[in-house]
Motif scaffolding. Structure first.
Motif, PDB file in Angstrom:
ATOM      1  N   PRO A  92      -8.927  -7.805  -2.077  1.00  8.28           N
ATOM      2  CA  PRO A  92      -9.356  -6.614  -2.829  1.00  8.28           C
ATOM      3  C   PRO A  92      -8.639  -5.363  -2.336  1.00  8.28           C
ATOM      4  N   VAL A  93      -8.235  -4.525  -3.260  1.00 16.94           N
ATOM      5  CA  VAL A  93      -7.554  -3.266  -2.954  1.00 16.94           C
ATOM      6  C   VAL A  93      -8.175  -2.146  -3.777  1.00 16.94           C
ATOM      7  N   ASP A  94      -7.798  -0.915  -3.471  1.00 12.30           N
ATOM      8  CA  ASP A  94      -8.297   0.241  -4.221  1.00 12.30           C
ATOM      9  C   ASP A  94      -8.008   0.103  -5.710  1.00 12.30           C
ATOM     10  N   HIS A  95      -8.944   0.570  -6.529  1.00 15.41           N
ATOM     11  CA  HIS A  95      -8.769   0.596  -7.984  1.00 15.41           C
ATOM     12  C   HIS A  95      -7.433   1.235  -8.372  1.00 15.41           C
ATOM     13  N   PHE A 120      -3.903   3.909 -14.292  1.00 14.63           N
ATOM     14  CA  PHE A 120      -4.344   3.810 -12.907  1.00 14.63           C
ATOM     15  C   PHE A 120      -3.784   2.498 -12.347  1.00 14.63           C
ATOM     16  N   LEU A 121      -2.914   2.582 -11.356  1.00 14.51           N
ATOM     17  CA  LEU A 121      -2.187   1.428 -10.847  1.00 14.51           C
ATOM     18  C   LEU A 121      -2.647   1.079  -9.442  1.00 14.51           C
ATOM     19  N   ARG A 122      -2.788  -0.219  -9.182  1.00 12.57           N
ATOM     20  CA  ARG A 122      -3.145  -0.688  -7.849  1.00 12.57           C
ATOM     21  C   ARG A 122      -2.075  -1.639  -7.330  1.00 12.57           C
ATOM     22  N   CYS A 123      -2.160  -1.950  -6.053  1.00 15.54           N
ATOM     23  CA  CYS A 123      -1.250  -2.917  -5.448  1.00 15.54           C
ATOM     24  C   CYS A 123      -1.710  -4.329  -5.792  1.00 15.54           C
ATOM     25  N   ASP A 164       0.857  -1.189   0.000  1.00 16.97           N
ATOM     26  CA  ASP A 164       0.000   0.000   0.000  1.00 16.97           C
ATOM     27  C   ASP A 164       0.888   1.232   0.000  1.00 16.97           C
ATOM     28  N   LEU A 165       0.271   2.378  -0.217  1.00 19.59           N
ATOM     29  CA  LEU A 165       0.927   3.630   0.109  1.00 19.59           C
ATOM     30  C   LEU A 165       1.004   3.742   1.623  1.00 19.59           C
ATOM     31  N   ALA A 166       2.140   4.190   2.135  1.00 22.07           N
ATOM     32  CA  ALA A 166       2.249   4.464   3.558  1.00 22.07           C
ATOM     33  C   ALA A 166       1.882   5.925   3.823  1.00 22.07           C
ATOM     34  N   TRP A 167       2.682   6.847   3.269  1.00 23.21           N
ATOM     35  CA  TRP A 167       2.370   8.265   3.426  1.00 23.21           C
ATOM     36  C   TRP A 167       2.957   9.051   2.259  1.00 23.21           C
TER      37      TRP A 167
END
Length: 383
Positions: A241-244, A232-235, A43-46
Motif C-alpha cells: 500500500p502507498v499514498d493515494h 492523482f497519481l501514486r507509485c 516514492d518521492l525522495a525530495w
C-alpha cells in the motif's frame, strides 16, 4: 513486515455514491497506467527549491515542523522525523521558486535503464553526498530528478498521537487532554501538486517513464468526452500500500508548483501546529478539513514567499490493484467537510501575473488549454 488492510465492511453501499469518486472509467477512456513503463519509481525522495533568504526559509521550516538536516552558506536541507532521505532541498537563488521533484528508485539498474531510454546520463548526486541521479525534463519543461543510493537519515523521536476516548471505548481515565502548542512535527514528504497547460502530454510521460499509476481522474462537468482535467497519481509497488497520490496534476494556465504536502501525526498535531503558525504571523490558505480524493485531513499555509504548503494526516493507502475513479471537478468537491474553499487556495485571484499566465497559455503552440476548457475550468472552480 506485511501490513494487514481491513476490508471496509462497515460502509454502506451508498457511502460515497454522491461523490462519484469510486465510479470507474467508461469504455475507451484513459486506463490510468502504462503497460510497460521504463521504470517504476518507489516514492518521492525530495523537492528542490530556490530561496534568496535562507535564514528566513529556515525559520519558517522550523515553525512548520521540519528538522534541519544540513545548513551551509548556499543551501538548506530539511527532513522529517521518519527514517528516509531529505524531504526538501533549498539552494540559494535570486528569487523564491520551485525547481522540481526528485523521485527514488530501488535499484541502480533502474537509473541505467532510464538514462539509456531518455538519452541522459547517470551522474553523482554531488560533492560530499552519496547517491546517483538522472536529470530529466517533463513535457511541461519542469526538471525531474530520479535518484538511487542517497543518504538515509535515522528516525527521530515522534510527536506522539493523543490517546482518544471514542464512544464506548474509553482509553483515557483521570487524564486530561492537553495537546502542546508547538510545531506539527513533519514526519515525511507526502506529495506535490503541479499545474500545466500540457496536461495530457505530461500525464502520459509520468506513467510511461516513471511508472506512476492513477488513483483518481477529475473531469470538467459536461466535458468528460474531452478527457480528464486533473489526475492523482501514486507509485506502483504491487501489493504494497502507498499514498493515494504522490503527484497530482491539473490542466491550468500556470506552469509548475501549486503546493506540496507533509505528513504529521494526527488532527491535534495539525490544529495545534496551525495555532502555533498563526501566532507567529503566518497566513492560512485553507483549512482545516478532510479531502475527498485521498481522504486526508488537511491544513494549507503560505510561507513568507507565498509558496503554499500543507500539513496532512490520515490519508488513503492503495495497492496497485485499485483502478482509477472518475469524478467531476468542482470547488465544493474538494472536501468532505471544512470551511469553504478559498480563492487563495484555488489561485483564482485575478492578479496581473495570473492574467499573463492565461494569455501566454492560450497563445502557446503546444497548449492543450482552449478558451472553452478555460471557461469550464473557471466555472467548475466557482461551483
Amino acid at each position: 513486515m506485511a501490513v494487514e488492510i481491513p476490508a471496509p465492511v462497515d460502509l454502506p453501499a451508498s457511502a460515497h455514491s454522491d461523490l462519484h469518486s469510486e465510479r470507474g472509467a467508461l469504455r475507451r477512456e484513459h486506463p490510468g497506467r502504462a503497460r510497460n513503463p521504463v521504470v517504476k519509481v518507489a516514492d518521492l525522495a525530495w523537492l528542490q527549491f530556490e530561496k534568496p533568504d535562507l535564514d528566513r526559509a529556515e525559520t519558517f521550516a522550523r515553525d512548520f515542523g521540519f528538522t534541519v538536516a544540513a545548513r551551509t552558506a548556499d543551501g538548506l536541507r530539511l527532513r522529517g522525523s521518519f527514517a528516509g532521505t531529505d524531504a526538501v532541498v533549498i539552494r540559494r537563488g535570486p528569487t523564491s521558486r520551485f525547481v522540481g521533484p526528485v523521485f527514488r528508485v530501488d535499484e541502480p539498474a533502474d537509473l541505467e535503464r532510464l538514462a539509456r531510454h531518455t538519452g541522459s546520463r547517470v551522474r553523482p548526486l554531488g560533492a560530499g553526498r552519496a547517491g546517483s541521479i538522472v536529470d530529466l525534463v517533463d513535457p511541461s519543461g519542469i526538471p525531474v530528478g530520479v535518484v538511487h543510493g542517497a543518504e538515509v537519515h535515522a528516525e527521530l523521536p515522534e510527536q506522539v498521537a493523543l490517546t482518544l476516548n471514542t464512544g464506548l471505548t474509553p482509553r483515557r481515565i483521570n487524564w486530561p487532554q492537553r495537546p502542546a502548542r508547538e510545531p506539527a512535527r513533519v514526519q515525511r514528504l507526502g506529495h506535490v501538486v503541479l499545474e500545466t497547460p500540457r496536461f495530457d502530454s505530461a500525464l502520459d510521460w509520468y506513467l510511461d517513464t516513471l511508472g506512476l499509476i492513477v488513483s483518481d481522474f477529475l473531469f470538467l462537468p459536461g466535458q468528460r468526452e474531452l478527457g480528464p482535467t486533473m489526475a492523482f497519481l501514486r507509485c506502483d509497488r504491487g501489493g504494497v500500500p502507498v499514498d493515494h497520490h504522490t503527484l497530482a496534476m491539473l490542466l491550468a494556465p500556470g506552469l509548475g508548483y501549486v503546493h506540496s504536502a507533509y505528513q504529521v501525526t494526527d488532527l491535534d498535531a495539525i490544529a495545534a501546529g496551525g495555532e502555533y503558525l498563526a501566532e507567529r504571523g503566518y497566513r492560512r490558505a485553507w483549512g482545516i478539513g478532510r479531502h475527498i480524493q485521498g481522504s486526508q485531513l488537511f491544513d494549507y499555509w503560505r510561507d513568507p514567499d507565498r509558496l503554499m504548503v500543507e500539513h496532512f494526516a490520515d490519508g488513503d493507502l492503495f495497492d496497485a490493484s485499485l483502478e482509477p475513479g472518475w469524478a467531476p471537478l468542482s470547488a465544493s468537491g474538494l472536501a468532505q467537510w471544512g470551511p469553504p474553499v478559498t480563492r487563495d487556495f484555488l489561485g483564482a485571484t485575478p492578479t496581473p501575473a495570473r492574467l499573463r499566465e492565461v494569455v501566454d497559455a492560450l497563445r502557446r503552440e503546444d497548449t492543450e488549454l482552449t478558451a472553452g476548457r478555460l471557461l469550464a475550468l473557471l466555472k467548475a472552480m466557482s461551483s
